[in-house]
Design an enzyme around this catalytic site. Structure first.
Site, mmCIF file in Angstrom:
data_model
loop_
_atom_site.group_PDB
_atom_site.id
_atom_site.type_symbol
_atom_site.label_atom_id
_atom_site.label_comp_id
_atom_site.label_asym_id
_atom_site.label_seq_id
_atom_site.Cartn_x
_atom_site.Cartn_y
_atom_site.Cartn_z
ATOM 1 N N ASP A 1 -20.323 33.480 33.756
ATOM 2 C CA ASP A 1 -19.980 32.136 33.279
ATOM 3 C C ASP A 1 -19.382 32.225 31.878
ATOM 4 O OD1 ASP A 1 -19.841 29.369 33.380
ATOM 5 O OD2 ASP A 1 -21.860 29.104 32.545
ATOM 6 N N GLU B 1 -14.070 32.241 29.586
ATOM 7 C CA GLU B 1 -12.655 31.906 29.278
ATOM 8 C C GLU B 1 -12.122 32.716 28.098
ATOM 9 O OE1 GLU B 1 -15.154 29.677 29.815
ATOM 10 O OE2 GLU B 1 -14.506 29.508 31.880
ATOM 11 N N ASP C 1 -17.375 22.699 35.743
ATOM 12 C CA ASP C 1 -18.238 21.545 35.482
ATOM 13 C C ASP C 1 -17.601 20.229 35.922
ATOM 14 O OD1 ASP C 1 -19.869 23.466 34.497
ATOM 15 O OD2 ASP C 1 -19.590 22.968 32.381
HETATM 16 C C1 GLC Z 1 -21.729 26.026 32.012
HETATM 17 C C2 GLC Z 1 -21.530 26.305 33.494
HETATM 18 C C3 GLC Z 1 -22.641 25.642 34.275
HETATM 19 C C4 GLC Z 1 -23.980 26.150 33.788
HETATM 20 C C5 GLC Z 1 -24.135 25.880 32.295
HETATM 21 C C6 GLC Z 1 -25.393 26.488 31.734
HETATM 22 O O1 GLC Z 1 -21.552 24.691 31.733
HETATM 23 O O2 GLC Z 1 -20.274 25.894 33.930
HETATM 24 O O3 GLC Z 1 -22.478 25.878 35.642
HETATM 25 O O4 GLC Z 1 -25.010 25.529 34.473
HETATM 26 O O5 GLC Z 1 -23.026 26.441 31.603
HETATM 27 O O6 GLC Z 1 -25.427 27.849 31.907
#
Ligand code: GLC
Length: 807
Positions: free
Chosen positions: A410, A413, A485
């Site tokens: 995650d 980017e 998100d």
């Molecule tokens: C980011 C991710 C999301 C995750 C959050 C906490 O917003 O896109 O899916 O739950 O981080 O880790």
């Protein structure tokens, strides 16, 4: 007087200078051409253009302004060696023509411009005659004629309609929580698009990782363009006959999704975050008690000790290995999140070894870059450096040993609070420093690669499962993707359906969106509708925000729970069919989730925006979800041919709009005539038990061939032939239907089982049913008038059989 003159002259020069700086330069006249084995080098004064014919339908075009070529790794490219193509050359006063069996490139001499034709001499695409290839300082650009009726598809993870004509898009991986249907750019960059006109198409892949822009005719009707803020002007031109051919070739160039472990096709449950251990156990228990099938549970950031990657919080998860072993017993696989930000924290092993091994990115003065993200001040890995990728990969060892089954990459980017790292930051590329301006868009891609390679090394017998948020062209080689998100709204349900299709035609087949929406809270109606769609997206995971209430299949009352269970069960029953579609994506690049126009390009109606929430699932199923609150009747465009209602004994003539009842508990689903859908029984998880029976649902009415692909679902032995393919053929005549099953091919032997062949759409029992040379025994045959089905039971002996029904 003289001074005034000099000043005016100086001012004029300055102005001129500025004007010259702010304008593109374009290629001049063709002054020479050197033919080479694989193409040609065009000389336009000092500026050079290389045309490389990689295959009859694939050309590469690169520019060297003033003879300066760019070099450096091609992060997106999976296949570097190509067979090339034989070509003929013809010349006349105005043009030089290079022609292969599939493509003709006509080079206009003055000024030097390129036009691409298909083998039949039809224009596919051309440089805008006044502009063509251009550059200005470090910026490089290509200007193309916008042709009448031309539409554009692709560009990966983009919002808005699937047809990109008239709009502009940016490639710059960005973390935009709760984005809208107009937000751009988002998390991934796929500088690839397909142009379609009058049923003919071509593809262009702009091989450049810098921030880039695709203006597909926004604000004008003359040109479309793509440009990048730096790097090479380097693009690939695909001249396939059909959109499918173009995607096949493109995915050959940038690489295809390897087969994931089969369990990753199961239902996956996530939230930010399930903790402590007791909550995770309770979650797993509830799935099994309620008999709602599920394979995967996610641990979001709260599993970590203070958001330190590759650690567990000792209070919340005192015995991870014990927990994971118990969950595995119940058939659950656990995926943990890993963020790229490594906490700056003396004493933390990952930080220490990263510093020691020089694995973090730095400012040009040598100071490591620090950005704030979940753990506070953090360092980021130099993923361009093979040693640093290897270091990152090895970090997974302990978690794998504890029993973690997959990794969720995650924030790659990379996201930092304040949005992004300063453009000063540098990476290491073959010992040279390169700016983040070049690497930003492939940071997530390289993180996924490092993770994938690590897992392959550490567990060579197992297919890795990795999920990534950021990505670039080719990331499908390492990871599945989800669309970040999103929001719990009906509008977002529609966004998800379009975006997943856009990703699919851009080479990323294993994709999905957070079911129910990440931000905010879905209504019961929305959640139920979304679960139905989720069951028909390649990556099927529910996920929600830390501030949202429970979002499990049972969180919306008993009625909703029942409907959710039914669709999750359907996902599992369809696994033999869906896994076959995954295999097709893995070997051919043809996506699992397909826009109607990909399968029916000759039908004008399939290009209409209002038909882009209808899509195909694999070769033969058509999914028409309801994406509006309160809507109970769905208008569906069915392409030409006969279509069966999946739910009832009914057929429809395609090439038409129909209206179908769509109460909240129903996802309108159709099957095309001629199809054979292989289906299994309901499983609580993918590997619960071997299937002792496979139902082959036969839908007569057209002649078609289908296949069933099988293997062990977890190893790489399929690559050595430990797989099997069984093909089916349906032939329909006025008074009889023949179903033939070819002998199983391949070395993989599925568990012992029966087939139930279920022939649909019948109003009478057959007068005669024969199997090969004999008659089907009465005990093996049944007719159900209500369902309109004739069923025959057959032992699967792996051999060829022909079943014929005479009515
Ligand atoms: C980011 C991710 C999301 C995750 C959050 C906490 O917003 O896109 O899916 O739950 O981080 O880790």
């Amino acid at each position: 007087m003289r001074l005034r003159f000099v000043l005016a002259l100086l001012a004029g020069m300055l102005l001129l200078g500025e004007k010259a700086m702010s304008q593109y330069r374009f290629l001049g006249n063709l002054t020479g051409i050197d033919f080479q084995k694989d193409g040609a080098l065009l000389r336009c004064g000092d500026d050079l253009v290389r045309l490389t014919l990689l295959a009859p339908d694939l050309a590469r075009i690169t520019l060297a302004p003033e003879g300066r070529w760019h070099s450096g790794p091609d992060y997106a490219i999976a296949r570097a060696e190509w067979p090339g193509a034989t070509f003929t050359v013809a010349e006349n006063a105005t043009h030089v023509m290079l022609k292969t069996t599939a493509l003709e490139i006509r080079i206009l001499r003055s000024p030097c411009r390129l036009a691409f034709y298909d083998a039949g001499g039809n224009l596919l695409n051309q440089d805008e005659e006044a502009f063509g290839l251009g550059w200005e300082g470090k910026e490089v650009a290509v200007f193309k004629s916008l042709l009448a009726g031309e539409r554009f598809y692709g560009l990966g993870e983009k919002t808005g309609g699937l047809d990109r004509r008239g709009s502009e898009w940016q490639m710059w991986n960005s973390d935009i929580p709760a984005y809208s249907d107009r937000t751009d750019p988002l998390y991934q960059s796929h500088p690839f698009f397909i142009g379609m006109r009058a049923g003919r198409g071509y593809g262009i892949f702009f091989n450049n990782t810098h921030r880039s822009f695709f203006n597909m005719g926004a604000g004008n009707h003359r040109v479309y363009s793509f440009r990048a803020e730096g790097g090479a002007l380097d693009y690939f031109f695909f001249a396939g006959n059909t959109m499918k051919d173009i995607i096949r070739r493109y995915s050959e160039l940038v690489g295809r999704m390897p087969l994931p472990p089969k369990w990753a096709l199961g239902y996956q449950q996530c939230r930010w975050s399930y903790f402590p251990e007791s909550e995770v156990r309770q979650l797993a228990r509830t799935f099994r008690e309620k008999k709602i099938p599920a394979d995967v549970i996610y641990l979001d950031i709260h599993h970590m000790d203070g958001y330190r990657c590759f650690t567990f919080d000792a209070q919340r998860f005192p015995d991870p290995a014990g927990l994971l072993a118990d969950l595995r017993q119940q058939g659950f696989k656990v995926v943990t999140i890993s963020d790229p930000g490594i906490k700056v924290d003396p004493g933390y092993a990952v930080y220490e070894s990263g510093l020691q091994g020089d694995h973090f990115i730095k400012f040009p003065d040598g100071q490591p870059y620090i950005g704030d993200v979940w753990p506070g001040p953090s360092h980021f890995t130099n993923y361009t450096k093979p040693e640093s990728r290897a270091w990152w990969g090895d970090l997974h060892k302990d978690f794998l040993d504890k029993g973690i089954a997959g990794f969720w990459n995650d924030m790659n980017e990379p996201a930092v609070w304040g949005r992004e790292a300063p453009l000063l930051v540098e990476f290491d590329e073959n010992g040279r420093k390169v700016s983040i301006k070049k690497i930003h868009n492939v940071f997530g891609h390289l993180m996924a690669q490092a993770t994938y390679e690590g897992l392959r090394r550490l567990r060579p017998q197992e297919r890795p499962f990795i999920l990534t948020r950021a990505g670039f062209a080719g990331t499908q080689r390492w990871a599945a993707s989800w669309t970040g998100d999103n929001v719990a709204s009906f509008e977002h349900l529609e966004v998800a359906i379009r975006m997943c299709q856009s990703m699919s035609v851009s080479g990323i087949p294993f994709v999905g969106a957070d079911v129910g929406g990440f931000a905010e809270t879905p209504t019961t109606e929305l959640f139920v509708r979304w679960m139905q769609v989720g069951a028909f997206t390649p990556f099927f995971r529910t996920h929600t925000h830390i501030n949202s209430p429970d979002q499990e299949p049972w969180s919306f009352g008993e009625w909703a729970e029942e409907v959710n269970r039914k669709y999750i069960e359907l996902r599992y029953r369809l696994l033999p069919y869906t896994y076959t579609a995954f295999h097709q994506a893995a070997v051919e690049g043809v996506p699992i989730m397909r826009p109607l126009f990909l399968e029916f390009p000759e039908e004008a109606e399939t290009y209409q925006g209002h038909n882009h929430t209808t899509y195909l699932w694999g070769n033969d199923m058509l999914v028409a979800p309801v994406t509006r609150a309160g809507e109970r009747i769905r208008k569906v465009y069915l392409p030409a041919g006969t279509w069966y209602d999946f739910w009832e004994n009914k057929t429809y003539a395609g090439g038409n709009y129909i209206y179908v009842d769509a109460p909240v508990e129903k996802l309108p689903l159709f099957v095309r005539a001629g199809a054979v859908l292989p289906m299994g029984e309901v499983l609580q998880y993918v590997e619960e038990k071997p299937l002792t029976q496979i139902d082959l649902h036969v839908y007569p009415g057209a002649e078609r061939t289908s296949v069933l692909y099988e293997d062990d679902g977890r190893s790489f032995e399929y690559a050595d032939g430990m797989m099997s393919l069984t093909s089916f053929k349906v032939t329909t005549k006025a008074k009889n239907v023949t179903f033939s099953l070819a002998g199983r091919q391949g070395k993989y032997a599925p568990p012992a089982r029966d087939y139930r062949i279920i022939l649909h759409g019948q109003s009478n029992a057959p007068k005669l049913a024969s199997l090969d040379a004999g008659k089907v025994a009465a005990a093996d045959l049944s007719f159900e008038a209500g369902a309109g089905t004739v069923t025959v039971r057959l032992r699967d002996d792996g051999k060829a059989h022909t079943l014929r029904f005479d009515f």
